[in-house]
Design an enzyme around this catalytic site. Structure first.
Site, PDB file in Angstrom:
ATOM      1  N   HIS A 127       0.776  -1.214   0.083  1.00 35.88           N
ATOM      2  CA  HIS A 127      -0.163  -0.003   0.219  1.00 35.88           C
ATOM      3  C   HIS A 127       0.973   1.173  -0.114  1.00 35.88           C
ATOM      4  CE1 HIS A 127      -2.698   2.867   2.024  1.00 35.88           C
ATOM      5  NE2 HIS A 127      -3.793   2.169   1.594  1.00 35.88           N
ATOM      6  N   ASP A 204       3.031  -4.689   8.047  1.00 35.72           N
ATOM      7  CA  ASP A 204       1.938  -3.821   7.852  1.00 35.72           C
ATOM      8  C   ASP A 204       0.545  -4.731   8.051  1.00 35.72           C
ATOM      9  OD1 ASP A 204      -0.447  -2.673   6.956  1.00 35.72           O
ATOM     10  OD2 ASP A 204       0.505  -2.078   5.072  1.00 35.72           O
ATOM     11  N   GLN A 207      -4.494  -5.105   7.088  1.00 35.66           N
ATOM     12  CA  GLN A 207      -5.489  -6.450   6.533  1.00 35.66           C
ATOM     13  C   GLN A 207      -5.468  -7.547   7.087  1.00 35.66           C
ATOM     14  OE1 GLN A 207      -7.566  -4.976   4.476  1.00 35.66           O
ATOM     15  NE2 GLN A 207      -6.911  -3.244   4.049  1.00 35.66           N
ATOM     16  N   LYS A 230     -10.608  -0.174  10.532  1.00 30.60           N
ATOM     17  CA  LYS A 230     -10.714  -1.372   9.940  1.00 30.60           C
ATOM     18  C   LYS A 230     -11.191  -2.564  10.635  1.00 30.60           C
ATOM     19  CE  LYS A 230      -7.185  -0.076   6.415  1.00 30.60           C
ATOM     20  NZ  LYS A 230      -8.004   0.714   5.459  1.00 30.60           N
ATOM     21  N   CYS A 370      -4.756   2.731  -3.448  1.00 34.06           N
ATOM     22  CA  CYS A 370      -3.753   3.107  -2.909  1.00 34.06           C
ATOM     23  C   CYS A 370      -2.504   2.254  -3.101  1.00 34.06           C
ATOM     24  CB  CYS A 370      -3.844   3.312  -1.375  1.00 34.06           C
ATOM     25  SG  CYS A 370      -4.816   4.824  -1.006  1.00 34.06           S
TER      26      CYS A 370
END
Lengths: 413, 136
Positions: A127, A204, A207, A230, A370
């Site tokens: 991202h 990261d 997600q 999220k 993104c």
């Protein structure tokens, strides 16, 4: 595939008031969960209660209400630590979101540990938030970025990873789960390999943490970043985890009140972590709201949520792939992917697709999500993305599939 | 709900009018819609009376942006620069027909913005037109 009931999805849906909305005359179908998740009543009520009953600044008030707010805030930190199995709440710094967490590492760790000629390793599926901070750092320090490529199925090219490691990468910054392809990267193995060469690893987890059990001790990552919004929490709150004493060795990111131990006209000293990295009045209600979201998700169980999403993703890939003219991106094995299905249909531009699906009350994301370098790698200008969460149903997937048939009709495909 | 995607829009999307490039264009401009990734380039060739003798567009993007660019070229062809300058947002929207959300409005008006940028640049009044262009 045999459908195994993980939990009562209909009952879960009742917790989310927004899912009752009617959009363009049709029941609202929210399939943009990779962008942000909806909020359950339990989180909304926690915020409401904070404002009505114990709103006060934290750490400094001597009065009762401030003590209550401070206790709730620090309890939220402890919940986060337990949720990802950190050794201590002191390994948890509250930030605005994943983006700020990565920027914090680039500044507070990167500026001290990355120098002229050093390599920072990324992947082609990152991202922008896990690319741009490293570009800025690399430019400032004269360091280089090295990208691990992907196969056409969206799997990391392992030999490239090994090559970059052998050439001496200082840091590997990698998405746990891709926000476009859905690929779940084998970060545990990658971290093990990276550590053999002394390479530090930032995961990261924007997600992954909302959708599956994540255990930082099991992964053995050095840094892990994710966002509250999220995972059913409020916007403006996120988490940076750093292993052990890594935070001790880092310089402050923002200077200001609350992060200091003593301030004199020409010099100051810092509080120990995590407070060293939480300058100014932070997002108090955000942290408390995130704590409520963690309680909510934990009550259902992350393992069950993951299984539900895996089943609905497998169902969606099977169902949508029957649509004539569709191209679905990412790994075909649902075991290896999260609840994200990106696709293109004939010559229908994703923005036209999103407008047409909106006419049917279906919210999807269209564009590059993104991840412009990834779309360049795939050789496509944009994709339409349907992303699932704990409250989505197979019936909603069916309605998406029906809507795609309507689009095919309009575009005469 | 009635769709903005009429037969007409789709016909213009699939069979674009005046798409391509001009060798002797006096007016050229290009812009993108960063949100959608739509790209539109417009070239105009003028005759002795400063009328638009020929116009071409080139680009890629969604049906709305590409169809509206096609429609705009038909509208502009043969007009004087002064007439072309007066083409409004409403003129484009009535050609497209139907309602557009704020985000999609940018797609529909990209070609008008590009055409006007080129035109104002040519007549030397781009600075004065900033406000009008930013409203598109």
């Amino acid at each position: 595939m045999q459908k195994t009931v993980q939990y009562n999805v209909e009952k879960v849906r009742q917790d989310f008031p927004i899912l009752q909305r009617i959009i363009n005359g049709k029941p609202f179908i929210y399939l943009d969960n990779a962008a942000t998740a909806q909020k359950p009543r339990q989180v909304i009520e926690t915020l409401d209660r904070f404002y009505k009953e114990y709103n006060a600044n934290i750490h400094r008030g001597i009065y009762k209400v401030s003590e209550e707010a401070t206790a709730a805030h620090e309890e939220a930190r402890a919940k986060v630590a337990r949720f990802i199995n950190a050794r201590s709440p002191n390994e948890i710094v509250f930030v605005r979101g994943t983006t700020e967490a990565i920027n914090l590492v680039a500044h507070a760790w990167g500026r001290k540990n990355v120098g002229l000629g050093d390599n920072i390793m990324l992947t082609e599926m990152e991202h922008h938030s896990n690319i741009v901070p490293w570009q800025l750092l690399a430019k400032e320090k004269g360091a280089s970025l090295k990208y691990v490529g992907i196969t056409d199925q969206g799997i990391l090219e392992r030999y490239e990873f090994q090559q970059h490691l052998q050439s001496g990468a200082k840091l590997f910054a990698v998405a746990h789960s891709s926000n476009v392809l859905g690929t779940i990267n084998p970060v545990r193995e990658l971290i093990r390999e990276a550590h053999k060469t002394g390479c530090c690893v930032l995961v990261d987890a924007a997600q992954s943490v909302p959708h599956m059990p994540v255990d930082v001790q099991d992964l053995d990552c050095d840094f892990l970043a994710f966002s509250g919004h999220k995972m059913c929490g409020p916007t403006g709150i996120g988490v940076l985890y750093a292993k052990g004493n890594l935070f001790d060795e880092m310089v402050p990111f923002h200077g200001g009140g609350e992060m200091i131990s003593e301030v004199h006209p020409y010099e100051s000293s810092w509080k120990p972590p995590p407070y060293k990295f939480e300058a100014g009045t932070t997002n108090i209600e955000g942290a408390i709201g995130l704590g409520a979201a963690i309680d909510y998700l934990s009550n259902i169980g992350l393992r069950k949520i993951r299984l539900h999403e895996r089943e609905i993703t497998a169902y969606a890939i099977d169902k949508l792939s029957r649509t004539k003219g569709i191209t679905i991106y990412g790994p075909s094995d649902p075991q290896a992917r999260g609840g994200v299905v990106s696709f293109n249909l004939g010559d229908v531009h994703p923005h036209d697709m999103a407008t047409l699906l909106d006419e049917d009350g279906i919210a999807v994301r269209s564009g590059q999500h993104c991840a412009q370098p990834l779309h360049e790698r795939l050789g496509i200008p944009a994709t339409t993305r349907a992303s699932f969460y704990l409250y989505n149903t197979e019936d909603e997937v069916d309605r998406l599939a029906n809507s795609l048939e309507r689009v095919r009709g309009i575009f005469k495909l | 709900m009635s769709s903005i995607y009429s037969e007409i829009i789709l016909d213009y999307y699939r069979n674009p009018r005046n798409k391509g490039k001009l060798d002797r264009a006096q007016i050229r401009a290009k812009d993108t819609n960063p949100l959608c990734g739509d790209v539109i380039e417009i070239q105009m060739e003028l005759d002795g009376d400063s009328k638009v003798k020929d116009i071409r567009f080139n680009g890629m993007g969604c049906a709305i942006s590409q169809a509206s660019a096609s429609m705009l070229t038909e509208l502009v062809k043969g007009k004087s620069l002064d007439e072309a300058r007066k083409i409004s947002k409403e003129d484009i929207l009535s050609l497209i027909g139907g309602q557009l959300s704020a985000v999609r409005l940018k797609c529909a008006l990209l070609s008008l913005k590009v055409m006007k940028t080129g035109l104002y640049n040519y007549i030397g009044s781009l600075e004065n037109a900033k406000e009008e262009l930013s409203s598109l």
